[in-house]
Design a protein around this motif. Structure first.
Motif, mmCIF file in Angstrom:
data_model
loop_
_atom_site.group_PDB
_atom_site.id
_atom_site.type_symbol
_atom_site.label_atom_id
_atom_site.label_comp_id
_atom_site.label_asym_id
_atom_site.label_seq_id
_atom_site.Cartn_x
_atom_site.Cartn_y
_atom_site.Cartn_z
ATOM 1 N N TRP B 105 0.826 -1.215 0.000
ATOM 2 C CA TRP B 105 0.000 0.000 0.000
ATOM 3 C C TRP B 105 0.862 1.268 0.000
ATOM 4 O O TRP B 105 1.814 1.385 0.751
ATOM 5 N N ASP B 106 0.499 2.215 -0.843
ATOM 6 C CA ASP B 106 1.242 3.471 -0.941
ATOM 7 C C ASP B 106 0.354 4.611 -0.442
ATOM 8 O O ASP B 106 -0.506 5.122 -1.164
ATOM 9 N N GLU B 107 0.584 4.997 0.797
ATOM 10 C CA GLU B 107 -0.320 5.953 1.435
ATOM 11 C C GLU B 107 -0.238 7.348 0.824
ATOM 12 O O GLU B 107 -1.256 8.007 0.595
ATOM 13 N N SER B 108 0.966 7.801 0.531
ATOM 14 C CA SER B 108 1.071 9.163 0.003
ATOM 15 C C SER B 108 0.440 9.244 -1.382
ATOM 16 O O SER B 108 -0.179 10.247 -1.753
ATOM 17 N N TYR B 109 0.567 8.152 -2.157
ATOM 18 C CA TYR B 109 -0.073 8.105 -3.470
ATOM 19 C C TYR B 109 -1.597 8.153 -3.313
ATOM 20 O O TYR B 109 -2.290 8.864 -4.041
ATOM 21 N N ALA B 110 -2.109 7.382 -2.336
ATOM 22 C CA ALA B 110 -3.560 7.363 -2.096
ATOM 23 C C ALA B 110 -4.055 8.776 -1.793
ATOM 24 O O ALA B 110 -5.089 9.209 -2.307
ATOM 25 N N ASN B 111 -3.316 9.507 -0.976
ATOM 26 C CA ASN B 111 -3.728 10.870 -0.636
ATOM 27 C C ASN B 111 -3.671 11.804 -1.836
ATOM 28 O O ASN B 111 -4.519 12.673 -2.008
ATOM 29 N N LYS B 112 -2.668 11.569 -2.665
ATOM 30 C CA LYS B 112 -2.548 12.372 -3.875
ATOM 31 C C LYS B 112 -3.766 12.129 -4.794
ATOM 32 O O LYS B 112 -4.349 13.055 -5.350
ATOM 33 N N LEU B 113 -4.139 10.849 -4.906
ATOM 34 C CA LEU B 113 -5.284 10.504 -5.765
ATOM 35 C C LEU B 113 -6.595 11.068 -5.202
ATOM 36 O O LEU B 113 -7.477 11.494 -5.944
ATOM 37 N N LEU B 114 -6.695 11.060 -3.880
ATOM 38 C CA LEU B 114 -7.874 11.629 -3.216
ATOM 39 C C LEU B 114 -8.048 13.075 -3.670
ATOM 40 O O LEU B 114 -9.144 13.544 -3.953
ATOM 41 N N ASP B 115 -6.913 13.738 -3.757
ATOM 42 C CA ASP B 115 -6.875 15.126 -4.178
ATOM 43 C C ASP B 115 -7.258 15.273 -5.658
ATOM 44 O O ASP B 115 -8.055 16.140 -6.021
ATOM 45 N N ILE B 116 -6.676 14.416 -6.495
ATOM 46 C CA ILE B 116 -6.945 14.475 -7.930
ATOM 47 C C ILE B 116 -8.440 14.279 -8.207
ATOM 48 O O ILE B 116 -9.045 14.983 -9.005
ATOM 49 N N PHE B 117 -9.042 13.305 -7.528
ATOM 50 C CA PHE B 117 -10.471 13.034 -7.757
ATOM 51 C C PHE B 117 -11.379 13.863 -6.840
ATOM 52 O O PHE B 117 -12.585 13.662 -6.811
ATOM 53 N N GLN B 118 -10.765 14.733 -6.079
ATOM 54 C CA GLN B 118 -11.498 15.644 -5.183
ATOM 55 C C GLN B 118 -12.479 14.932 -4.258
ATOM 56 O O GLN B 118 -13.662 15.274 -4.186
ATOM 57 N N LEU B 119 -11.954 13.928 -3.574
ATOM 58 C CA LEU B 119 -12.773 13.222 -2.595
ATOM 59 C C LEU B 119 -12.452 13.745 -1.201
ATOM 60 O O LEU B 119 -11.309 14.025 -0.876
ATOM 61 N N ASN B 120 -13.495 13.830 -0.407
ATOM 62 C CA ASN B 120 -13.323 14.260 0.967
ATOM 63 C C ASN B 120 -13.165 13.030 1.864
ATOM 64 O O ASN B 120 -14.047 12.178 1.930
ATOM 65 N N ALA B 121 -12.044 12.948 2.572
ATOM 66 C CA ALA B 121 -11.721 11.762 3.373
ATOM 67 C C ALA B 121 -12.751 11.504 4.466
ATOM 68 O O ALA B 121 -12.949 10.370 4.894
ATOM 69 N N LYS B 122 -13.412 12.562 4.915
ATOM 70 C CA LYS B 122 -14.338 12.382 6.047
ATOM 71 C C LYS B 122 -15.724 11.902 5.599
ATOM 72 O O LYS B 122 -16.534 11.490 6.421
ATOM 73 N N GLN B 123 -15.983 11.989 4.323
ATOM 74 C CA GLN B 123 -17.321 11.658 3.838
ATOM 75 C C GLN B 123 -17.647 10.174 4.028
ATOM 76 O O GLN B 123 -16.794 9.303 3.885
ATOM 77 N N LYS B 124 -18.906 9.912 4.360
ATOM 78 C CA LYS B 124 -19.354 8.523 4.531
ATOM 79 C C LYS B 124 -19.614 7.888 3.163
ATOM 80 O O LYS B 124 -20.104 8.543 2.247
ATOM 81 N N ILE B 125 -19.329 6.614 3.074
ATOM 82 C CA ILE B 125 -19.491 5.899 1.802
ATOM 83 C C ILE B 125 -20.907 6.039 1.254
ATOM 84 O O ILE B 125 -21.113 6.291 0.077
ATOM 85 N N LYS B 126 -21.897 5.905 2.134
ATOM 86 C CA LYS B 126 -23.283 5.892 1.631
ATOM 87 C C LYS B 126 -23.714 7.225 1.038
ATOM 88 O O LYS B 126 -24.701 7.294 0.314
ATOM 89 N N THR B 127 -22.972 8.302 1.347
ATOM 90 C CA THR B 127 -23.345 9.608 0.798
ATOM 91 C C THR B 127 -22.579 9.943 -0.496
ATOM 92 O O THR B 127 -22.796 10.993 -1.084
ATOM 93 N N LEU B 128 -21.685 9.047 -0.916
ATOM 94 C CA LEU B 128 -20.916 9.320 -2.138
ATOM 95 C C LEU B 128 -21.801 9.176 -3.378
ATOM 96 O O LEU B 128 -22.657 8.290 -3.434
ATOM 97 N N SER B 129 -21.575 10.029 -4.355
ATOM 98 C CA SER B 129 -22.270 9.862 -5.639
ATOM 99 C C SER B 129 -21.666 8.641 -6.339
ATOM 100 O O SER B 129 -20.605 8.154 -5.951
ATOM 101 N N LYS B 130 -22.317 8.185 -7.412
ATOM 102 C CA LYS B 130 -21.804 7.020 -8.145
ATOM 103 C C LYS B 130 -20.385 7.260 -8.642
ATOM 104 O O LYS B 130 -19.514 6.400 -8.552
ATOM 105 N N GLY B 131 -20.168 8.447 -9.192
ATOM 106 C CA GLY B 131 -18.856 8.783 -9.725
ATOM 107 C C GLY B 131 -17.795 8.801 -8.637
ATOM 108 O O GLY B 131 -16.690 8.293 -8.822
ATOM 109 N N MET B 132 -18.144 9.372 -7.487
ATOM 110 C CA MET B 132 -17.180 9.427 -6.385
ATOM 111 C C MET B 132 -16.888 8.028 -5.841
ATOM 112 O O MET B 132 -15.766 7.706 -5.462
ATOM 113 N N TYR B 133 -17.939 7.211 -5.814
ATOM 114 C CA TYR B 133 -17.775 5.836 -5.349
ATOM 115 C C TYR B 133 -16.791 5.095 -6.266
ATOM 116 O O TYR B 133 -15.888 4.393 -5.806
ATOM 117 N N SER B 134 -16.976 5.292 -7.569
ATOM 118 C CA SER B 134 -16.069 4.660 -8.527
ATOM 119 C C SER B 134 -14.646 5.189 -8.348
ATOM 120 O O SER B 134 -13.678 4.430 -8.403
#
Lengths: 122, 289
Positions: B105-134
């Motif tokens: 697992w590459d944690e810094s890469y994961a955080n970078k990708l979170l940023d690229i796809f503009q995902l909020n780390a605190k958000q609950k899975i069930k509230t994610l849109s389909k695109g964000m879930y993907s």
């Protein structure tokens, strides 16, 4: 030069032709560095193995050479080899379809010659 | 990584989802797994990822069984189109769990990708849109760096721009860390150039498994006068034919080279080839009427 890959021709061949055209146009000179497999893969969104195949095709024809750990470079005789190769394909690739179409629409040879004389630098 | 599959069969009640799968996959490459709906792709990938057992036959990774075997499953990251994550967790919790499961697992890469796809780390899975879930699935798949990474239609709801970003990232990640990546998708046109190898499943069996470049060599479209084409294609494997204004086009499969001055010869792209190959059966039915 088009930056898009065509669907009806193998991709590795298009990569090879792209490099060749750059060499005969004088954008790449002898001993210049050729973009890496990874750069081609990234630019065209293609599998690196496909890009490598295009590059290796040119290596086998002595148009580019490998320097271990450094990269790929244009050989001294690259331009000459490409010109020879392209000239030998010229009739099949360009003249034949041209003559066929001229025949079909009844354009006379004299007319073709007039047009040829009108354009081109050579 | 070496995946060996022999005589694999999976039956649900009376339905045979997989009939007789034989496959050998090895090395680091990006493989496209294609097939129509119901061809058995997902069932196969789930067995490969150790989600459940086959009914019959054998599947081994590096000569070890997969099911219930953490030694193998830690090396496999399988991202499905849905049901990847427990709904009550947050994005961050999913990342933390994944980091514990996958050794590379590459944690810094994961955080970078979170940023690229503009995902909020605190958000609950069930509230994610389909695109964000993907997007989250893609982040997990790429950051896992698992020696076998499998994506099954990973981009439902993802827009064209983010899909293109995914292809860029996939290539980049593959180049930095070559591994066996299997990508199953219906959007063949978009990804065909990424594949080094292609597998087509059809009705629970492997219809075809080829290097992309071999596939290109193995078929041809020929165009010419109808009578001449008809005569030429007799006793050959024709997967598509069509005539207009006395001109006939036929697609031949299992052909090496066609050297006939009378015909214009060209190639299909992978998506067209896939359509003609998997439609074949239906054409037989239509023709017999």
């Amino acid at each position: 030069m088009s930056d898009r890959l065509k669907d009806d021709q193998p991709i590795f061949q298009q990569i090879a032709e792209l490099i060749e055209t750059n060499i005969i146009d004088g954008d790449l000179h002898a001993n210049d560095k050729v973009p890496s497999t990874n750069e081609f893969a990234k630019h065209f969104q293609i599998n690196p193995a496909t890009a490598a195949k295009g590059i290796n095709l040119l290596v086998s024809q002595e148009i580019i050479y490998k320097k271990r750990g450094v990269g790929m470079f244009v050989t001294e005789q690259a331009k000459e080899i490409i010109l020879q190769k392209r000239k030998s394909h010229f009739y099949e690739q360009y003249m034949r379809p041209l003559l066929e179409e001229a025949d079909r629409i009844q354009v006379h040879k004299d007319q073709l010659i007039t047009w040829i004389k009108k354009g081109g630098k050579v | 990584m070496n995946i060996e599959v022999s005589k694999l069969k999976k039956v649900y009640g009376k339905k045979e989802a997989l009939k007789d799968i034989n496959l050998h996959l090895s090395g680091n490459k990006i493989i496209g797994l294609l097939g129509k709906n119901g061809a058995g792709k997902t069932t196969f990938m789930r067995i490969l990822a150790g989600h459940f057992r086959q009914s019959k036959g054998d599947i081994q990774i590096n000569e070890q069984p997969v099911f219930n075997n953490y030694e193998q499953t830690k090396d496999i990251c399988f991202i499905m189109e849905s049901n990847n994550f427990y709904e009550k967790f947050s994005v961050q919790e999913i990342l933390t769990i994944s980091s514990k499961f996958y050794p590379n697992w590459d944690e810094s890469y994961a955080n970078k990708l979170l940023d690229i796809f503009q995902l909020n780390a605190k958000q609950k899975i069930k509230t994610l849109s389909k695109g964000m879930y993907s997007a989250l699935g893609i982040i997990i798949g790429l950051s896992s760096n698992a020696p076998i990474t499998i994506f099954d239609e990973p981009y439902i709801g993802l827009d064209a721009s983010n899909r293109s970003t995914f292809y860029d990232l996939l290539l980049q990640s593959y180049q930095q860390n070559p591994r066996l990546i299997i990508l199953s998708t219906h959007l063949i046109d978009e990804v065909s150039k990424l594949f080094e190898e292609v597998i087509i499943f059809h009705e629970g069996s492997v219809m075809l498994h080829e290097l992309s470049e071999e596939l290109e060599k193995k078929h041809a479209i020929i165009k010419g006068r109808k009578e001449e084409i008809d005569q030429y294609i007799k006793n050959r494997h024709v997967i598509h034919e069509s005539t207009i204004l006395g001109q006939k086009t036929a697609v031949l499969f299992d052909e090496e080279k066609i050297d006939d001055e009378r015909f214009e010869v060209s190639k299909l792209n992978l998506q067209e080839l896939f359509v003609y190959l998997t439609k074949e059966r239906m054409r037989e039915i239509v023709h017999s009427n």
